[in-house]
Design a protein around this motif. Structure first.
Motif, PDB file in Angstrom:
ATOM      1  N   PRO A   1     -38.456  30.578 -81.102  1.00 52.62           N
ATOM      2  CA  PRO A   1     -38.129  31.039 -79.745  1.00 52.62           C
ATOM      3  C   PRO A   1     -38.104  32.562 -79.650  1.00 52.62           C
ATOM      4  CG  PRO A   1     -36.513  29.425 -80.554  1.00 52.62           C
ATOM      5  CD  PRO A   1     -37.316  29.869 -81.724  1.00 52.62           C
ATOM      6  N   ALA A   2     -38.528  33.077 -78.483  1.00 49.65           N
ATOM      7  CA  ALA A   2     -38.484  34.507 -78.198  1.00 49.65           C
ATOM      8  C   ALA A   2     -38.298  34.682 -76.696  1.00 49.65           C
ATOM      9  CB  ALA A   2     -39.757  35.205 -78.670  1.00 49.65           C
ATOM     10  N   ARG A   3     -37.374  35.521 -76.298  1.00 46.24           N
ATOM     11  CA  ARG A   3     -37.051  35.694 -74.885  1.00 46.24           C
ATOM     12  C   ARG A   3     -38.060  36.597 -74.184  1.00 46.24           C
ATOM     13  NH1 ARG A   3     -33.430  38.882 -74.656  1.00 46.24           N
ATOM     14  NH2 ARG A   3     -33.085  39.271 -76.871  1.00 46.24           N
ATOM     15  N   ALA A   4     -38.455  36.206 -72.980  1.00 48.87           N
ATOM     16  CA  ALA A   4     -39.252  37.092 -72.136  1.00 48.87           C
ATOM     17  C   ALA A   4     -38.461  38.374 -71.892  1.00 48.87           C
ATOM     18  CB  ALA A   4     -39.590  36.412 -70.821  1.00 48.87           C
TER      19      ALA A   4
ATOM     20  N   ILE B   1     -44.966  31.068 -80.837  1.00 44.81           N
ATOM     21  CA  ILE B   1     -43.653  31.319 -80.242  1.00 44.81           C
ATOM     22  C   ILE B   1     -43.429  30.396 -79.052  1.00 44.81           C
ATOM     23  CG2 ILE B   1     -43.708  33.753 -80.955  1.00 44.81           C
ATOM     24  CD1 ILE B   1     -44.130  34.488 -77.987  1.00 44.81           C
ATOM     25  N   GLU B   2     -42.164  30.229 -78.714  1.00 45.53           N
ATOM     26  CA  GLU B   2     -41.793  29.557 -77.474  1.00 45.53           C
ATOM     27  C   GLU B   2     -41.008  30.546 -76.634  1.00 45.53           C
ATOM     28  OE1 GLU B   2     -40.133  25.482 -75.495  1.00 45.53           O
ATOM     29  OE2 GLU B   2     -40.259  25.630 -77.678  1.00 45.53           O
ATOM     30  N   VAL B   3     -41.593  30.963 -75.524  1.00 44.01           N
ATOM     31  CA  VAL B   3     -40.963  31.940 -74.641  1.00 44.01           C
ATOM     32  C   VAL B   3     -39.870  31.252 -73.825  1.00 44.01           C
ATOM     33  CG1 VAL B   3     -41.336  33.476 -72.671  1.00 44.01           C
ATOM     34  CG2 VAL B   3     -43.009  33.394 -74.531  1.00 44.01           C
ATOM     35  N   THR B   4     -38.692  31.866 -73.839  1.00 41.70           N
ATOM     36  CA  THR B   4     -37.560  31.365 -73.064  1.00 41.70           C
ATOM     37  C   THR B   4     -37.189  32.379 -71.992  1.00 41.70           C
ATOM     38  OG1 THR B   4     -35.953  32.340 -74.603  1.00 41.70           O
ATOM     39  CG2 THR B   4     -36.696  30.085 -75.062  1.00 41.70           C
ATOM     40  N   ASP B   5     -36.453  31.932 -70.984  1.00 42.11           N
ATOM     41  CA  ASP B   5     -35.989  32.803 -69.898  1.00 42.11           C
ATOM     42  C   ASP B   5     -37.147  33.535 -69.242  1.00 42.11           C
ATOM     43  OD1 ASP B   5     -33.308  32.111 -70.461  1.00 42.11           O
ATOM     44  OD2 ASP B   5     -33.221  33.655 -72.018  1.00 42.11           O
TER      45      ASP B   5
END
Length: 231
Positions: A72-75, A182-186
């Motif tokens: 996971p990695a945040r926008a 990656i999986e982009v969150t927010d």
């Protein structure tokens, strides 16, 4: 006749001149090599890709058939792509991303089609022909901001470091490539683009790929690929 010590030194120097990009940096923490990045064919040899039409030009995994874990990695956060040493050769960097079709896990997807958009680049600095400099040279990797408008979901993140020290002839540019997951969150509601296919984005004759960086010193430099999407 050269002795074994001289030969070994030459081979070592040659190996050190090449590199891979096996790790991501998420929230300031570097991931283990090849945990969140697909292991490339050159994980031992470190040899580059030189054919921009090759299937290996996408993620360089034709021999390893590798996938990876998705992290996971945040926008809006900083994402890094780490080199196994430093970016040794003079050259430039492009970073592309691609989102798999709905219902497809990124781990099972190869990135086929016109699905890639550029999110970051590190170019050359010129001054009208007096000098040319490459800010990416000597760096341990690159860091960039994931666009705040980037929609949530899974993505491939493709690193492309283009070494230009032998780029004065066709096929002379060296591409050091890797694909992280990656999986982009927010995320936001942006529409990334322009979209390109890889391979297909270059034909190898672009002025930023087929270029003599030594003489005459280029008056300017044109970064290959589409414009950067920043959201």
């Amino acid at each position: 006749m050269f002795g074994p010590t001289v030969v070994l030194a030459a081979l070592t120097a040659h190996a050190l001149a090449h590199y891979t990009f096996p790790s991501l940096i998420v929230d300031g923490v570097k991931t283990a090599p090849w945990a969140n990045v697909r292991k490339t064919n050159n994980y031992n040899s470190q040899a580059p890709v030189t054919d921009v039409q090759s299937a290996d030009f996408r993620c360089y995994t034709s021999a390893t058939h590798a996938t990876a874990q998705t992290i996971p990695a945040r926008a809006g956060s900083t994402l890094g792509i780490a080199c196994d040493q430093t970016i040794y050769h003079p050259g430039v960097v492009n970073v592309y991303m691609a989102r798999p079709p709905s219902g497809t896990d990124v781990a099972d997807w190869d990135g086929t089609g016109s699905v890639w958009f550029k999110v970051h680049e590190v170019g050359a600095v010129t001054d009208g022909g007096q000098s040319i400099a490459f800010p990416a040279g000597g760096a341990p990797g690159v860091n960039f901001t994931l666009p705040r408008a980037l929609p949530s979901g899974q993505y491939l993140v493709r690193m492309e470091a283009i070494a230009l020290h032998s780029a004065d002839k066709a096929g002379g540019a060296q591409f050091y490539i890797s694909c992280g997951q990656i999986e982009v969150t927010d995320g936001g509601n942006g529409t990334p683009g322009p979209l390109v296919a890889i391979p297909g984005v270059y034909d190898g004759n672009e002025p930023g790929i087929l270029i003599d960086i030594y003489w005459p010193i280029p008056k300017n430099y044109t970064q290959p690929g589409p414009t950067v999407w920043s959201g």
